[in-house]
Design a protein around this motif. Structure first.
Motif, PDB file in Angstrom:
ATOM      1  N   UNK A 373       0.956  -1.206   0.008  1.00 52.23           N
ATOM      2  CA  UNK A 373       0.006   0.055  -0.125  1.00 52.23           C
ATOM      3  C   UNK A 373       0.793   1.261  -0.221  1.00 52.23           C
ATOM      4  N   UNK A 374       0.182   2.109  -0.573  1.00 50.34           N
ATOM      5  CA  UNK A 374       1.091   3.474  -0.861  1.00 50.34           C
ATOM      6  C   UNK A 374       0.118   4.559  -1.055  1.00 50.34           C
ATOM      7  N   UNK A 375       0.620   5.827  -0.305  1.00 46.68           N
ATOM      8  CA  UNK A 375      -0.324   7.195  -0.490  1.00 46.68           C
ATOM      9  C   UNK A 375       0.773   7.978  -0.801  1.00 46.68           C
ATOM     10  N   UNK A 376       0.511   8.911  -2.030  1.00 46.17           N
ATOM     11  CA  UNK A 376       1.201   9.974  -2.570  1.00 46.17           C
ATOM     12  C   UNK A 376       0.390  11.100  -2.620  1.00 46.17           C
ATOM     13  N   UNK A 377       0.634  12.384  -1.801  1.00 48.61           N
ATOM     14  CA  UNK A 377       0.063  13.478  -1.697  1.00 48.61           C
ATOM     15  C   UNK A 377       0.656  14.706  -2.096  1.00 48.61           C
ATOM     16  N   UNK A 378       0.081  15.483  -3.253  1.00 52.91           N
ATOM     17  CA  UNK A 378       0.808  16.711  -3.433  1.00 52.91           C
ATOM     18  C   UNK A 378      -0.250  18.006  -3.347  1.00 52.91           C
ATOM     19  N   UNK A 379       0.016  19.119  -2.547  1.00 52.35           N
ATOM     20  CA  UNK A 379      -0.860  20.146  -2.531  1.00 52.35           C
ATOM     21  C   UNK A 379       0.140  21.363  -3.373  1.00 52.35           C
ATOM     22  N   UNK A 381       1.253  21.391  -6.193  1.00 50.29           N
ATOM     23  CA  UNK A 381       2.648  20.532  -6.734  1.00 50.29           C
ATOM     24  C   UNK A 381       3.850  20.480  -5.738  1.00 50.29           C
ATOM     25  N   UNK A 382       3.529  20.566  -4.391  1.00 56.78           N
ATOM     26  CA  UNK A 382       4.543  20.186  -3.375  1.00 56.78           C
ATOM     27  C   UNK A 382       4.189  18.958  -3.038  1.00 56.78           C
ATOM     28  N   UNK A 383       4.992  17.825  -2.873  1.00 55.14           N
ATOM     29  CA  UNK A 383       4.997  16.515  -2.518  1.00 55.14           C
ATOM     30  C   UNK A 383       5.049  16.559  -0.917  1.00 55.14           C
ATOM     31  N   UNK A 384       3.801  16.492  -0.207  1.00 57.68           N
ATOM     32  CA  UNK A 384       3.857  16.698   1.176  1.00 57.68           C
ATOM     33  C   UNK A 384       3.569  15.425   2.069  1.00 57.68           C
ATOM     34  N   UNK A 385       3.299  14.267   1.223  1.00 51.83           N
ATOM     35  CA  UNK A 385       2.956  12.893   2.024  1.00 51.83           C
ATOM     36  C   UNK A 385       3.478  11.931   1.187  1.00 51.83           C
ATOM     37  N   UNK A 386       4.390  11.075   1.541  1.00 57.20           N
ATOM     38  CA  UNK A 386       4.602   9.682   0.942  1.00 57.20           C
ATOM     39  C   UNK A 386       4.688   8.665   2.020  1.00 57.20           C
ATOM     40  N   UNK A 387       3.745   7.639   2.325  1.00 56.22           N
ATOM     41  CA  UNK A 387       3.659   6.755   3.131  1.00 56.22           C
ATOM     42  C   UNK A 387       3.021   5.450   2.851  1.00 56.22           C
ATOM     43  N   UNK A 388       3.356   4.294   3.801  1.00 58.09           N
ATOM     44  CA  UNK A 388       3.088   3.092   3.385  1.00 58.09           C
ATOM     45  C   UNK A 388       1.804   2.754   4.082  1.00 58.09           C
ATOM     46  N   UNK A 451       3.656  14.245 -11.325  1.00 59.36           N
ATOM     47  CA  UNK A 451       4.793  14.532 -10.363  1.00 59.36           C
ATOM     48  C   UNK A 451       5.372  13.457  -9.868  1.00 59.36           C
ATOM     49  N   UNK A 452       6.812  13.799  -9.617  1.00 61.67           N
ATOM     50  CA  UNK A 452       7.662  12.624  -9.084  1.00 61.67           C
ATOM     51  C   UNK A 452       7.515  12.822  -7.657  1.00 61.67           C
ATOM     52  N   UNK A 453       7.270  11.745  -6.869  1.00 61.27           N
ATOM     53  CA  UNK A 453       7.150  11.665  -5.514  1.00 61.27           C
ATOM     54  C   UNK A 453       8.698  11.455  -4.898  1.00 61.27           C
ATOM     55  N   UNK A 454       8.682  11.965  -3.744  1.00 60.08           N
ATOM     56  CA  UNK A 454      10.044  11.828  -3.061  1.00 60.08           C
ATOM     57  C   UNK A 454      10.073  10.320  -2.623  1.00 60.08           C
ATOM     58  N   UNK A 455      11.453   9.941  -2.657  1.00 62.10           N
ATOM     59  CA  UNK A 455      11.834   8.530  -2.375  1.00 62.10           C
ATOM     60  C   UNK A 455      11.503   8.396  -0.935  1.00 62.10           C
ATOM     61  N   UNK A 456      11.585   9.251   0.002  1.00 62.95           N
ATOM     62  CA  UNK A 456      11.428   9.070   1.415  1.00 62.95           C
ATOM     63  C   UNK A 456      10.153   8.898   2.012  1.00 62.95           C
ATOM     64  N   UNK A 457       9.875   7.887   2.952  1.00 63.72           N
ATOM     65  CA  UNK A 457       8.588   7.314   3.186  1.00 63.72           C
ATOM     66  C   UNK A 457       8.439   7.846   4.519  1.00 63.72           C
TER      67      UNK A 457
END
Length: 489
Positions: A373-379, A381-388, A451-457
């Motif tokens: 499971x993954x969630x990527x959120x952009x507000x 254009x800024x990548x504010x959330x990357x989580x499992x 958008x390209x998501x940050x690699x950090x979760x």
């Protein structure tokens, strides 16, 4: 923490025999019942029209639907005439002007284009007053939808907590119930599907493993206000129920009618429900300060009640994110809730929200959330959330006869946006919503993401992931019982 029996009817399908309240209505609420084309009505209109049949027909239409059908017919004729003469179309003339989006009289029927938004992508659900929801097309060809909790029509005030657009419906050209249910377990009994709320389980807007959504929002509040402006609505097949001795059994679609279903409910049998929305975008107030929040849930329970809800208190800017509250003390309850994003609400101008969700898969015959499971959120254009973080509901389908086994294939989710569960006064505008949903998790690597998501979760703590079923009757035991007994007689 709030858990146990907290009533929230908006996240489940409302059976069509339920009482409908058009001021505070749930997903399947529709406008008030209008007089039909009876012979008495016809005679009344003829008398008022002085015997003029054409005028009587017009008055009869107005009595039935407030003149909506005649109004739409006139728009179509004006648009056609303008196009034929080389003039501007009626849509072009009305650009940058808001016009009402009307609610269908019955949600449990295929929709014609006239019953949808002007781009034919969404259907209105909730309060039926035309003034609460309007749309327009701007100069760039983008659709803008305006939702309002408070409106005034003449001398009357109208207030609603729920007014939304949904991407889950059937088109009128889909071929009727026979075509709609061609691949459904409900094929031999579509009336039961309408009664249990499973009617829209095959709609084209449904997604099962993956969601990619983007929209612009403009929100204004007058005083403290709260509402959900976007949510995923989980589906349920509606066939499993708790029988005597706390065992789970399956209703036979082939052999049971709506009356049989009602008798089981009257005898105290509890049918499984779809559960809470697993993903919401919200406006929340704390000490007169408004925040934009994004909340996620994971409901691991294979069988649940409609009023089991797990929630956590909101503390404004101090609300912890990526820290889940696990609720498991309720009746057949096993779910967690977590905030993924909390920030001050921008109440002037537009802001952009984009997110991608990869749902977990629930292991067959268990309540174990698996997969990646993954969630990527952009507000903006800024990548504010990357989580499992796990986001989803364990609502797998029951296999068809002669194999009534559970599968891990989910029933799915659809989108609703606008205003839901509102308190206070609020105006919400949603511009150019883009919704992509997919049935198969295998396709997610091939789907473009702007958008390209940050690699950090950010990993979420406190989730309910468990290794065994918490009740005396495990799903393996249920399967053995179903295999031994077959469908209920």
């Amino acid at each position: 923490m709030i858990s146990g029996n907290v009533h929230n009817p908006l996240t489940t399908f409302q059976a069509p025999n339920s009482v409908i309240n058009t001021t505070d209505s749930s997903m399947f609420a529709a406008r008030s019942v209008r007089p039909g084309p009876t012979s008495d009505l016809k005679q009344d209109m003829l008398r008022i029209a002085g015997g003029d049949e054409q005028r009587a027909d017009l008055l009869e239409d107005i009595a039935k639907d407030g003149g909506q059908a005649r109004f739409k017919e006139l728009l179509k004729r004006l648009s056609s005439a303008a196009d034929e003469s080389g003039g501007r179309s009626i849509r072009s003339i009305w650009k940058n002007q808001f016009t009402p989006v009307y609610a269908p009289a019955n949600q449990l029927e295929p929709r014609s284009d006239e019953e949808l938004t002007s781009n034919h992508k969404y259907v209105r659900v909730g309060n039926a007053n035309p003034e609460h929801l309007k749309e327009m097309t701007n100069g760039d060809g983008e659709s803008i939808y305006k939702f309002r909790t408070h409106v005034r029509a003449g001398d009357a005030n109208s207030v609603t907590k729920n007014i939304e657009l949904s991407n889950c419906f059937y088109n009128l050209g889909d071929g009727g119930d026979k075509s709609i249910f061609s691949s459904s377990v409900y094929q031999p009994n579509p009336e039961l599907a309408k009664h249990t709320g499973a009617y829209l389980n095959e709609c084209s807007g449904i997604g099962k493993f993956f969601y990619d959504v983007e929209f612009d929002a403009n929100i204004k509040t007058t005083g403290p206000a709260n509402a959900t402006i976007f949510r995923l609505i989980p589906h349920s097949e509606g066939l499993l129920f708790i029988s005597g001795k706390n065992t789970i059994r399956r209703l036979s679609v082939e052999r049971k009618s709506v009356e049989d279903y009602n008798q089981l409910v009257d005898r105290g049998k509890r049918f499984g429900q779809s559960g809470e929305s697993p993903f919401t975008v919200n406006v929340e107030n704390h000490n007169w300060n408004h925040f934009l929040t994004i909340k996620a849930r994971c409901d691991y329970a294979r069988f649940k009640d409609a009023d089991n809800r797990c929630d956590i208190p909101f503390a404004g800017a101090q609300t912890p994110t990526f820290t889940a509250t696990c609720c498991k003390e309720g009746d057949r309850q096993w779910q967690d809730t977590k905030y993924l994003y909390v920030a001050p609400l921008r109440q002037r101008g537009w802001f952009n929200v984009k997110f991608r969700i990869v749902m977990p898969e629930f292991k067959q015959k268990s309540e174990l959330a698996t997969g990646d499971p993954r969630v990527h959120i952009f507000i903006n254009g800024q990548n504010v959330v990357n989580t499992n973080a796990r986001v989803g509901n364990n609502n797998g389908k029951v296999g068809t006869s002669p194999d009534p086994s559970y599968t891990s294939h989910p029933t799915g989710y659809h989108v609703q946006f606008g205003i839901a569960d509102a308190s206070g006064r609020m105006v919400v505008k949603i511009k150019d919503p883009k919704v992509q949903s997919y049935d198969s998790s295998a396709t997610q690597s091939d789907i473009p993401f702007p958008y390209t998501a940050d690699a950090r979760y950010s990993f979420t703590s406190g989730e309910c992931q468990q290794n065994s079923y918490p009740y005396s009757n495990t799903l393996d035991d249920v399967l053995k019982e179903l295999a031994a007994q077959g469908d209920i007689d």
